[in-house]
Design an enzyme around this catalytic site. Structure first.
Site, PDB file in Angstrom:
ATOM      1  N   ASP A  95       5.007  -6.037  -8.484  1.00 31.23           N
ATOM      2  CA  ASP A  95       4.840  -4.641  -8.903  1.00 31.23           C
ATOM      3  C   ASP A  95       4.276  -4.491 -10.310  1.00 31.23           C
ATOM      4  OD1 ASP A  95       5.606  -3.217  -6.595  1.00 31.23           O
ATOM      5  OD2 ASP A  95       7.702  -3.705  -6.984  1.00 31.23           O
ATOM      6  N   ASP A 141       3.027  -1.699  -0.005  1.00 31.49           N
ATOM      7  CA  ASP A 141       3.045  -1.141  -1.358  1.00 31.49           C
ATOM      8  C   ASP A 141       2.053  -1.837  -2.284  1.00 31.49           C
ATOM      9  OD1 ASP A 141       5.515  -1.180   0.119  1.00 31.49           O
ATOM     10  OD2 ASP A 141       6.578  -0.346  -1.590  1.00 31.49           O
TER      11      ASP A 141
END
Length: 395
Positions: free
Chosen positions: A112, A172
């Site tokens: 991330d 994601d």
């Protein structure tokens, strides 16, 4: 490129005839966001909000979560919108924190890095030419490359890199790839772009199903790198469509087009977006998994709706005028955003409050269910900014 089913949009006429949002509606909504950001600056000071609210109030944490970049992104949006120095000053102090975090490898052993560094440091470099922000973002891109599996051609999401149980990626990560594209543009080194392209190709081939819905996560075979099976982590079940994951695809595909100029994935986008739009409830703000609809007694995920609106805005520039859905998507983005403004945005300003209500972080764990979350606040503000002006994304 993978071929998927492209459903006919069932409410096309409704979207085609949606009343455009007025400048007054958008300005009032954005001004309310700015007021809440101001209140939260005093509340968070130089620390950060937890990913989601608890009893509709953000706990305050250090810079350790995967979501901390969204708060700094909101400060940059506020600065761009108002030109007030207070927002820039706090955002730059946040940049110092992000530089320290990546330099000392604090909670960065995951994929991330784009969520963290595109919105905090790439944005600072784009807006101000800040060299410290540039260096932090380049270090973050290097850290993201440590998640790369040459065998299987993907960026591993979480978990120990040598763990067979974690040999997987999630949808994601499409939103983390812009950090790598930016790093190639900025450094002149093509390695970042090459890995971003290859991960995107792997993700497009396997994490998106033939019906254009998305798995949340996809496992590769750790022995030979071949595709193994799709599963969920956040969705209701393995064969359902987690709403936020679908929205990540709707936004991630056009962001990839922005950098590669390769629009061969337009039909992939159309399939994913049409699938999403066909499963919206009456008020157009999705439930947390697209398997649910009105009468299900399940929670909405307003953040997924805001992400999808941003994706439709981004994709609009890459669709030709003869695309049958172009105007439908334009109307859908307006209609969904109006519902968020009228039905989901907070109608008060109080330190520690979220901007957008009725989000879901993790239904299975019970974390952040029917609460605010910081990425919902960010993407709602980005959607408003995109609607108000010609805006250059931080991604």
């Amino acid at each position: 490129m993978k071929q998927v089913n492209i459903e006919t949009i069932q409410r096309a006429e409704q979207f085609l005839h949606a009343t455009p949002l007025s400048k007054a509606e958008l300005t009032t909504a954005m001004d309310a966001c700015i007021a809440q950001v101001r209140a939260n600056m005093d509340y968070f000071k130089e620390r950060f909000p937890f990913s989601c609210t608890k009893d509709l109030r953000y706990p305050i944490i250090d810079n350790i979560e995967w979501t901390d970049g969204f708060w700094t992104g909101m400060l940059w949006l506020s600065y761009e919108y108002t030109k007030e120095e207070q927002f820039k000053e706090l955002a730059l102090r946040n940049v110092d924190s992000f530089y320290h975090r990546i330099k000392h490898k604090i909670a960065v052993d995951h994929h991330d890095l784009g969520f963290l560094y595109s919105l905090s440091c790439v944005s600072a470099y784009r807006l101000l030419g800040d060299e410290k922000a540039k260096q932090a973002a380049l270090m973050a891109a290097d850290q993201l490359l440590t998640r790369w599996h040459e065998k299987g051609e993907f960026l591993q999401a979480w978990g120990p890199f040598d763990s067979k149980d974690h040999y997987r990626f999630i949808i994601d990560c499409m939103m983390n790839l812009p950090l790598l594209y930016w790093a190639s543009e900025t450094s002149g080194d093509p390695k970042y772009r090459d890995i971003a392209n290859r991960h995107f190709a792997t993700s497009s081939a396997y994490v998106i199903r033939d019906d254009a819905s998305a798995f949340h996560t996809f496992y590769m075979n750790p022995e030979n790198g071949a595709p193994d099976h799709g599963a969920t982590h956040q969705g209701y079940r393995d064969d359902s469509a987690w709403a936020r994951g679908q929205a990540w695809g709707i936004y991630g595909i056009p962001l990839n087009i922005r950098y590669t100029k390769d629009d061969s994935t337009k039909d992939l986008y159309r399939g994913m977006c049409n699938y999403f739009l066909n499963r919206l409830p009456q008020d157009l703000v999705c439930y947390w998994d697209l398997i649910f609809n009105d009468g299900s007694n399940q929670s909405r995920d307003s953040s997924a709706a805001a992400i999808a609106v941003c994706g439709m805005h981004e994709m609009d520039q890459y669709l030709s005028e003869d695309c049958v859905e172009k105007k439908v998507y334009q109307g859908a983005a307006q209609a969904i955003l109006r519902s968020l403004i009228q039905n989901y945005a907070q109608n008060r300003v109080k330190p520690g409050d979220p901007i957008l209500l009725h989000g879901v972080y993790s239904w299975h764990s019970g974390k952040g269910v029917d609460e605010g979350n910081i990425w919902g606040d960010y993407f709602y503000m980005e959607a408003l900014m995109r609607s108000l002006k010609q805006w250059e994304p931080y991604w």
